[in-house]
Design a protein around this motif. Structure first.
Motif, short mmCIF file in Angstrom:
data_model
loop_
_atom_site.label_atom_id
_atom_site.label_comp_id
_atom_site.label_asym_id
_atom_site.label_seq_id
_atom_site.Cartn_x
_atom_site.Cartn_y
_atom_site.Cartn_z
N LEU A 1 0.83 -1.19 0.00
CA LEU A 1 0.00 0.00 0.00
C LEU A 1 0.87 1.24 0.00
O LEU A 1 1.96 1.24 0.58
N PRO A 2 0.38 2.30 -0.64
CA PRO A 2 1.12 3.57 -0.52
C PRO A 2 1.05 4.06 0.92
O PRO A 2 0.16 3.67 1.69
N VAL A 3 1.99 4.93 1.27
CA VAL A 3 2.16 5.33 2.67
C VAL A 3 0.87 5.87 3.27
O VAL A 3 0.48 5.51 4.39
N TYR A 4 0.16 6.68 2.48
CA TYR A 4 -1.05 7.31 3.04
C TYR A 4 -2.19 6.33 3.24
O TYR A 4 -3.23 6.68 3.76
N LEU B 1 -4.85 1.19 6.32
CA LEU B 1 -5.95 0.36 5.82
C LEU B 1 -5.49 -1.04 5.44
O LEU B 1 -6.25 -1.80 4.85
N SER B 2 -4.27 -1.34 5.82
CA SER B 2 -3.69 -2.58 5.28
C SER B 2 -4.49 -3.82 5.68
O SER B 2 -4.54 -4.81 4.95
N ASP B 3 -5.15 -3.76 6.81
CA ASP B 3 -5.92 -4.96 7.20
C ASP B 3 -7.17 -5.12 6.35
O ASP B 3 -7.80 -6.16 6.36
N GLN B 4 -7.52 -4.08 5.58
CA GLN B 4 -8.69 -4.21 4.71
C GLN B 4 -8.32 -4.53 3.27
O GLN B 4 -9.19 -4.71 2.43
N ALA B 5 -7.03 -4.55 3.01
CA ALA B 5 -6.60 -4.84 1.63
C ALA B 5 -6.73 -6.33 1.39
O ALA B 5 -6.11 -7.13 2.08
N VAL B 6 -7.55 -6.66 0.41
CA VAL B 6 -7.81 -8.09 0.18
C VAL B 6 -6.88 -8.68 -0.86
O VAL B 6 -6.82 -9.88 -1.03
N GLY B 7 -6.18 -7.84 -1.57
CA GLY B 7 -5.35 -8.36 -2.65
C GLY B 7 -6.19 -8.62 -3.88
O GLY B 7 -7.39 -8.36 -3.91
N ILE B 8 -5.56 -9.14 -4.90
CA ILE B 8 -6.28 -9.42 -6.15
C ILE B 8 -6.92 -10.80 -6.01
O ILE B 8 -6.23 -11.79 -5.75
N THR B 9 -8.20 -10.84 -6.13
CA THR B 9 -8.90 -12.10 -5.97
C THR B 9 -9.71 -12.40 -7.21
O THR B 9 -9.77 -11.60 -8.14
N ILE B 10 -10.35 -13.55 -7.18
CA ILE B 10 -11.15 -13.96 -8.31
C ILE B 10 -12.35 -13.02 -8.50
O ILE B 10 -12.87 -12.88 -9.59
N LYS C 1 -12.29 -0.97 -2.97
CA LYS C 1 -12.75 0.12 -2.11
C LYS C 1 -11.69 1.21 -1.99
O LYS C 1 -11.42 1.74 -0.92
N GLY C 2 -11.06 1.51 -3.11
CA GLY C 2 -10.12 2.62 -3.14
C GLY C 2 -8.75 2.30 -2.60
O GLY C 2 -7.86 3.14 -2.59
N ILE C 3 -8.57 1.07 -2.14
CA ILE C 3 -7.25 0.73 -1.61
C ILE C 3 -6.33 0.33 -2.76
O ILE C 3 -6.62 -0.58 -3.53
N GLU C 4 -5.23 1.03 -2.90
CA GLU C 4 -4.37 0.81 -4.07
C GLU C 4 -3.35 -0.27 -3.77
O GLU C 4 -2.16 -0.01 -3.60
N ASP C 5 -3.82 -1.50 -3.68
CA ASP C 5 -2.89 -2.59 -3.38
C ASP C 5 -2.56 -3.39 -4.64
O ASP C 5 -2.20 -4.54 -4.58
N PHE C 6 -2.75 -2.75 -5.79
CA PHE C 6 -2.44 -3.45 -7.05
C PHE C 6 -1.65 -2.52 -7.97
O PHE C 6 -1.66 -1.29 -7.79
N THR C 7 -0.98 -3.12 -8.89
CA THR C 7 -0.22 -2.32 -9.86
C THR C 7 -0.24 -3.02 -11.21
O THR C 7 -0.49 -4.23 -11.30
#
Lengths: 247, 489
Positions: free
Chosen positions: B86-89, B93-102, B337-343
């Motif tokens: 996740l980006p610093v800001y 929210l890291s506990d809500q980041a689900v990653g890329i899923t099906i 949900k707006g969490i940028e955990d992908f690239t």
């Protein structure tokens, strides 16, 4: 109108701040068909005179009119074109190109006047014929004797049918017998109407020409004119010198 | 009497053109007259031209190899979505980041029309064993059948895993030739091609049936080498020392990139995505569900990991890449949900790297070859200067019979250019030899390619060098004073 008209021609060199007048206010006319010799010891300015007459050099002062055209201010390229068409040179050291054979040497001036290959060959052979060297057409200059080489040089000088031929000590590098033959050839050419200027330091050689001019210290010192016009006193004296007297 | 000033002879230039042929002949005979000297002079140009061509050929070869590899892994239309920190800001929210899923895959299928293909992938660091041997393939993934097209794979034997395999979470797999080579031996060693269809391999202890095998991927060059070796083996019934194994075929790491890519691709093992999830990821027992895929973990609060290792997608065209990426970004931003955990990772980066590398190699090689051409040019200039000082008298004679400054200039220039042209032509011929020699000294997987354009460029450079090298001596010769030149001994 004379073929060549020199008026008050000077050639001045600057050597280390010193002014050297190789030619000093020379005026001279050469008529078409004349056989004339320019005599003088080395350093007299006769070579400079020949170079200026032969369009190898330009005068510092004065005017030259060659075949009706003023050339004292001509550019190097124009001088080259004039040398090519109106002037033939014969040198003391023959000055043939050793890498070319006799015919190719004779063809050389025509290459620079842009003449086609067939015409070049034809005219080169004709020129060689006039000096009796057709049988040596394929030889290299190094395979010829001195006299033969000089005859090739004469053929080369004739091949573009020039208005005037300059021969600079043409016998200087030949034995007297061969030299005589070359002089005879020049006389024959003169008789057939060629204008020939013979430059030499040797009065004996100059004696073959009816008209002689002696240069000393850049000035015309002595004039001998055994031509009919000269003897009759009918020649104009542009420099206002004393009338010619028989030798 | 008309004492007009002389008109400039207009036909002089025309004559010069007509004389060009004569001058070429004269130049050739002049060069021929000094054979040895001219040859040494040409050698500089020959070396320059051939090194220029050889350098360019090598770079072209490398470029082609790299491009081939690029296409082999899916071309420019392929985009890979990977998870990232996740980006610093957004750290809190890291506990809500689900990653890329099906779920992302389904969402993209529904709402991103610019995406034509979607291929989810779950990787497993697995070792496979069979036939008493064990092998760790580079890629062991659970995939959908679409991975076949996505990864530019071609089935040579058997079939790809299909929808039904996925639905039923069957224990089937498709393998690449590298796996076969490692477990059963490559065709070069065994003498025949083993097709292990129907065999069972154990993946981390779980048995899988091989239903298909990909074709053997290799670069053009590898294929040629292999075919040549095969041909030679046929021609010589008793090869001394046996048929050696081809480079680039099968095992061994630490190779060049182009080759490595093909090796990587060959050592792929694909199993159905659902099987991967059920058997290895969900944290449930082997005999678990036969049913659908539950991305948020199964019943009973298992410790399963529903994240995809990567999600590859293909867009309609490269031109629409930015728009497509934006679309994907929008969809994923919504599902995450707006969490940028992908690239995104596009192949453009790689293509750019290839181009940078190629232009760097071109530049440095071109510089070196250019310097050697320059040295060759200096050699020409040197020899021309020597030649004119030998020929001062000749130049004087030519001038006295009417050669103009231009005539002499052109004559010397023609000679210099002739040397350069001869050197250039010989250099072009020599470059083929040089390339052959270089590739026999250090065989690469990317055969050097000599293109016509390269030859033309090298040749025109040599002509240019000839002109540049000839100008100064030609000016010097043309400027000679005829009187002094005639007196010159």
């Amino acid at each position: 109108m004379a073929l060549v008209e020199l008026r008050n021609v000077s050639k001045i060199y600057q050597l280390g701040g010193e002014e050297i007048r190789a030619l000093d206010d020379v005026s001279l006319d050469i008529e078409s068909g004349e056989f004339i010799s320019i005599i003088g010891p080395s350093g007299s300015g006769k070579s400079t005179l020949m170079h200026i007459l032969g369009c190898l050099d330009s005068p510092s002062k004065g005017t030259i009119c060659l075949d009706g055209v003023m050339i004292q201010d001509a550019s190097a390229r124009q001088l080259a074109a004039i040398r090519n068409r109106k002037i033939g040179f014969v040198f003391q050291f023959f000055n043939l190109l050793p890498k070319l054979n006799v015919t190719q040497n004779v063809e050389l001036p025509m290459i620079y006047s842009g003449i086609g290959s067939a015409e070049r060959k034809k005219r080169a052979l004709a020129a060689l014929e006039s000096v009796d060297l057709v049988n040596r057409a394929k030889h290299r200059p190094s395979q010829l004797s001195g006299g033969q080489q000089q005859r090739v040089a004469i053929a080369r000088a004739l091949v573009n049918d020039p208005k005037i031929i300059f021969a600079d000590e043409p016998t200087g590098n030949l034995d007297s017998h061969t030299g005589d033959a070359i002089l005879t050839l020049f006389r024959r050419l003169s008789q057939s109407g060629r204008t020939i200027v013979l430059v030499t330091h040797d009065p004996e050689i100059a004696a073959v020409t009816p008209r002689r001019i002696e240069i000393r210290d850049g000035k015309i010192a002595v004039k001998v004119d055994l031509t009919l016009a000269g003897l009759a006193g009918g020649r104009r004296n542009p420099d206002g010198a004393e009338p010619p007297k028989p030798a | 009497m008309s004492k007009d000033h002389i008109q400039p002879p207009a036909e002089v230039l025309l004559n010069t053109r007509a004389q060009l042929g004569i001058m070429v002949v004269a130049g050739v005979s002049e060069i021929w007259a000094h054979k040895f000297r001219s040859m040494l002079t040409m050698l500089g140009i020959i070396l320059g031209v051939s090194s220029l061509v050889a350098m360019s050929a090598m770079v072209s070869g490398m470029e082609k190899g790299a491009k081939e590899a690029l296409i082999a892994i899916g071309g420019l239309e392929k985009v890979r979505i990977e998870s990232q920190d996740l980006p610093v800001y957004q750290r809190h929210l890291s506990d809500q980041a689900v990653g890329i899923t099906i779920n992302d895959v389904y969402a993209l299928q529904r709402t991103a029309p610019l995406v034509t293909k979607l291929s989810p992938e779950m990787r497993l660091p697995a070792s496979v064993s069979a036939n008493g041997k064990t092998f760790r393939p580079w890629v062991c993934s659970g995939v959908w059948p679409v991975a076949l097209e996505m990864g530019e794979h071609v089935i040579e034997h058997g079939r790809m895993i299909n929808e039904l395999d996925d639905e039923m979470a069957r224990n089937v797999c498709v393998i690449g030739t590298a796996t076969r080579d490692e477990l059963w031996g490559p065709p070069e060693k065994t003498g025949k091609e083993i097709i292990p269809l129907g065999e069972t391999i154990y993946m981390n202890g779980t048995p899988f049936t091989i239903v298909g095998m990909f074709k053997h991927y290799e670069s053009e060059q590898e294929r040629k080498t292999r075919e040549l070796a095969k041909l030679q083996a046929q021609l010589q019934p008793q090869p001394s020392g046996g048929v050696s194994r081809d480079r680039g075929h099968g095992g061994g790491g630490g190779r060049r990139r182009g080759n490595f890519v093909f090796y990587l691709k060959n050592s792929t093992v694909y199993i159905p995505l659902n099987t991967m999830w059920m058997k290895f990821r969900s944290g449930m027992s082997f005999t678990g569900f036969g049913g659908g895929f539950q991305p948020t973990g199964g019943a009973g609060g298992s410790t399963g990991d529903p994240r995809l290792s990567s999600l590859e997608l293909r867009v309609q065209s490269v031109d629409l890449l930015p728009e497509s990426l934006q679309q994907v970004q929008n969809v994923l931003t919504s599902t995450h949900k707006g969490i940028e955990d992908f690239t995104f990772r596009t192949q453009e980066d790689w293509a750019e790297q290839i181009n940078t590398f190629v232009s760097n190699a071109r530049l440095s090689g071109g510089l070196i070859a250019g310097i050697s051409l320059l040295v060759g040019g200096i050699g020409i200039m040197n020899i021309m200067l020597a030649s004119i000082s030998e020929r001062v008298r000749e130049i004087g004679i030519r001038k006295s019979v009417g050669a103009s400054t231009v005539d002499i200039f052109v004559q010397i220039l023609v000679e210099s250019v002739l040397i350069a042209i001869m050197g250039g032509l010989a250099g072009m011929v020599a470059s083929f030899g040089l390339v052959a020699m270089l590739s026999s000294f250090s065989p690469t997987d990317n055969a050097p390619i000599i293109t016509v354009a390269t030859l033309l460029v090298a040749f025109s450079f040599s002509v240019l060098v000839g002109i540049l090298a000839g100008i100064f001596p030609a000016i010097k010769a043309a400027r000679l004073n005829p009187i002094q030149a005639l007196r010159y001994e």
